[in-house]
Design an enzyme around this catalytic site. Structure first.
Site, mmCIF file in Angstrom:
data_model
loop_
_atom_site.group_PDB
_atom_site.id
_atom_site.type_symbol
_atom_site.label_atom_id
_atom_site.label_comp_id
_atom_site.label_asym_id
_atom_site.label_seq_id
_atom_site.Cartn_x
_atom_site.Cartn_y
_atom_site.Cartn_z
ATOM 1 N N GLU A 288 0.827 -1.221 0.000
ATOM 2 C CA GLU A 288 0.000 0.000 0.000
ATOM 3 C C GLU A 288 0.852 1.258 0.000
ATOM 4 O OE1 GLU A 288 -3.085 0.338 2.983
ATOM 5 O OE2 GLU A 288 -4.399 -0.983 1.875
ATOM 6 N N HIS A 309 8.860 -26.631 -1.385
ATOM 7 C CA HIS A 309 8.274 -27.769 -2.105
ATOM 8 C C HIS A 309 7.078 -27.342 -2.954
ATOM 9 C CE1 HIS A 309 10.789 -30.741 0.067
ATOM 10 N NE2 HIS A 309 10.874 -29.709 0.884
ATOM 11 N N LYS A 423 -14.148 -0.193 -4.047
ATOM 12 C CA LYS A 423 -15.259 0.208 -3.173
ATOM 13 C C LYS A 423 -16.322 0.948 -3.980
ATOM 14 C CE LYS A 423 -12.485 0.994 0.978
ATOM 15 N NZ LYS A 423 -11.996 2.018 1.888
HETATM 16 O O1 PA5 Z 1 -3.613 0.902 5.860
HETATM 17 C C1 PA5 Z 1 -4.719 1.365 5.638
HETATM 18 O O2 PA5 Z 1 -4.950 2.579 5.763
HETATM 19 C C2 PA5 Z 1 -5.857 0.475 5.237
HETATM 20 O O3 PA5 Z 1 -5.445 -0.829 5.010
HETATM 21 C C3 PA5 Z 1 -6.905 0.463 6.326
HETATM 22 O O4 PA5 Z 1 -6.335 0.009 7.518
HETATM 23 C C4 PA5 Z 1 -8.084 -0.425 5.934
HETATM 24 O O5 PA5 Z 1 -8.574 -0.046 4.698
HETATM 25 C C5 PA5 Z 1 -9.176 -0.324 6.981
HETATM 26 O O6 PA5 Z 1 -9.632 0.989 7.108
HETATM 27 P P1 PA5 Z 1 -10.452 1.428 8.368
HETATM 28 O O7 PA5 Z 1 -9.615 1.255 9.567
HETATM 29 O O8 PA5 Z 1 -10.776 2.871 8.114
HETATM 30 O O9 PA5 Z 1 -11.688 0.581 8.441
#
Ligand code: PA5
Length: 447
Positions: A288, A309, A423
């Site tokens: 990310e 393996h 989303k």
């Molecule tokens: O690292 C991030 O920002 C994302 O992976 C969030 O943790 C994830 O999308 C969950 O978001 P939220 O905590 O707002 O539900």
């Protein structure tokens, strides 16, 4: 005292080559510390370990104690950065057969809200039917669909099983200080809450209550975890010379391999299955943070020797676009030696008396030599032991290196605009109010 060490394979990236990055890497570190780089409103993690005080520890530990005293099972609801750090640490520190332990000091921790599988939720709810359970519901935005959906189901179940008043005590919400549906709900229902500060992104939140409350509830020492991270915070700090800064060294080597040597995939390797979710956490952190602007190393992971393996063939002889980073644990926590057998039908007497870990270490060394020979550069992060302290060091090491690495790559390591695309489509397809235009457009596409 020993600490985490980082080694890189000199045959792939020379010392001289690393030294050429000194100025650039130092600029990236300064940008992080001075808050002058991209995403500078998300740097709350940088000094987090050294800033957690006694009041914060006590509040988390008291809440964990309440859950431990009242629950056989605690469901941690969250997705991405809102559950991976907790799961990584809890799995790494737990007995490998934890869920089968009859005598327990702490509740079983299970997870929800990290998928939308009807079967998963059905089976979880069946499991919880005759259990005293509590919920830690985590969502920074408070609006993410997966955890919100799981919370709706489990909150209802908890209220039905234990009554509304008791359920109210056994639900803890971790979310934004003022925004989002979870904050609204928590205030209306009177749940105990913890705040995720605005300047800490999900994937950097393991050392906030997001990670610390589930970890403490599982019975682990969060003070040691934070102490390890705080050590690494100073060890990889702005004053640390480039040559000694482990995070900077790792960031530089992986960028050199990616940008100059065509190594587009980094495989995080472990030789202990307990570390599987440390890799999942790491994959999210690096994926990310760096995968944007059509750039970024693809973070992958394997558990060795298991995956030697299955993936071993590809790694040894497939496309030469990979490098490996091995998390190596110097000493195991338990002792097991290979027994002698008079008949020796399996031919293993040559190992008799040796520790199982010695066999594992030779597999690790043999694999490293084979992979380097096969043009797979190998980096190594060595942990003295697997415990809270060194996991704290490891988490912070990877976080700091990720920030530096993202800046070396030229991206904003602290946003994740790409996550919104699925989303938007999902909401359009589900005809969520407010998405009428998107619904129309996506229906056209599907014709
Ligand atoms: O690292 C991030 O920002 C994302 O992976 C969030 O943790 C994830 O999308 C969950 O978001 P939220 O905590 O707002 O539900």
């Amino acid at each position: 005292m020993e600490h985490i060490q980082f080694f890189s394979d000199k045959s792939s990236v020379s010392k001289e080559k690393i030294a050429e990055y000194k100025e650039k890497a130092n600029q990236c570190i300064s940008a992080l510390h001075e808050g002058t780089g991209k995403g500078n409103d998300f740097l709350g993690w940088l000094h987090l370990p050294s800033s957690i005080d006694e009041t914060q520890f006590a509040e988390i530990e008291n809440t964990a104690k309440l859950l431990q005293d009242s629950c056989e099972v605690v469901v941690v609801i969250g997705i991405g950065g809102s559950y991976l750090g907790a799961k990584a640490v809890i799995d790494a520190l737990s007995n490998s057969l934890d869920w089968l332990q009859k005598v327990r000091k702490s509740p079983i921790i299970v997870y929800a809200g990290h998928n939308i599988s009807e079967d998963y939720l059905f089976e979880l709810q069946e499991f919880l039917k005759d259990k005293k359970f509590g919920i830690i519901s985590i969502s920074k935005s408070g609006t993410t669909t997966e955890p919100a959906l799981a919370f709706r189901l489990l909150k209802t179940q908890l209220e039905e099983q234990q009554g509304k008043a008791q359920a109210q005590k056994l639900i803890i919400a971790i979310t934004d200080r003022s925004k989002g549906a979870l904050r609204k709900l928590a205030e209306q229902e009177g749940y105990k809450t913890f705040v995720i500060e605005d300047n800490i992104g999900g994937r950097y939140s393991v050392l906030t209550p997001v990670g610390l409350l589930p970890i403490a509830t599982a019975g682990f020492d969060i003070r040691q975890l934070v102490a390890g991270a705080a050590f690494m915070e100073s060890y990889c700090g702005v004053e640390t010379p480039f040559e000694k800064n482990l995070a900077a060294q790792y960031a530089v080597v992986r960028n050199e391999l990616y940008q100059q040597k065509g190594k587009k995939i980094e495989i995080l390797v472990n030789f202990h299955p307990k570390l599987h979710y440390v890799s999942e956490w790491w994959k999210q952190l690096y994926g990310e943070s760096e995968g944007k602007d059509h750039k970024g190393i693809f973070p992958a992971a394997v558990d060795f020797t298991t995956d030697l393996h299955s993936m071993g063939q590809w790694i040894q002889e497939g496309e030469r676009s990979i490098f490996e980073t091995v998390i190596s644990i110097k000493k195991p926590n338990h002792l097991k030696t290979v027994p002698f057998d008079t008949e020796n039908l399996d031919g293993l007497n040559y190992l008799a008396g040796k520790r199982v870990d010695e066999v594992n270490k030779m597999a690790e060394l043999g694999t490293m030599i084979a992979h380097v020979d096969g043009d797979v550069p190998n980096l190594k992060v060595e942990m003295p032991k697997l415990n809270e302290y060194y996991l704290g060091e490891l988490l912070y090491f990877f976080e700091k290196a990720c920030g530096i690495s993202g800046y070396l790559l030229g991206v904003n390591p602290f946003d994740q605009p790409g996550v919104e695309a699925y989303k938007k489509n999902m909401f359009a397809l589900l005809e969520k109010p407010g998405f009428e235009k998107e619904t129309k457009a996506i229906m056209e596409k599907l014709k």
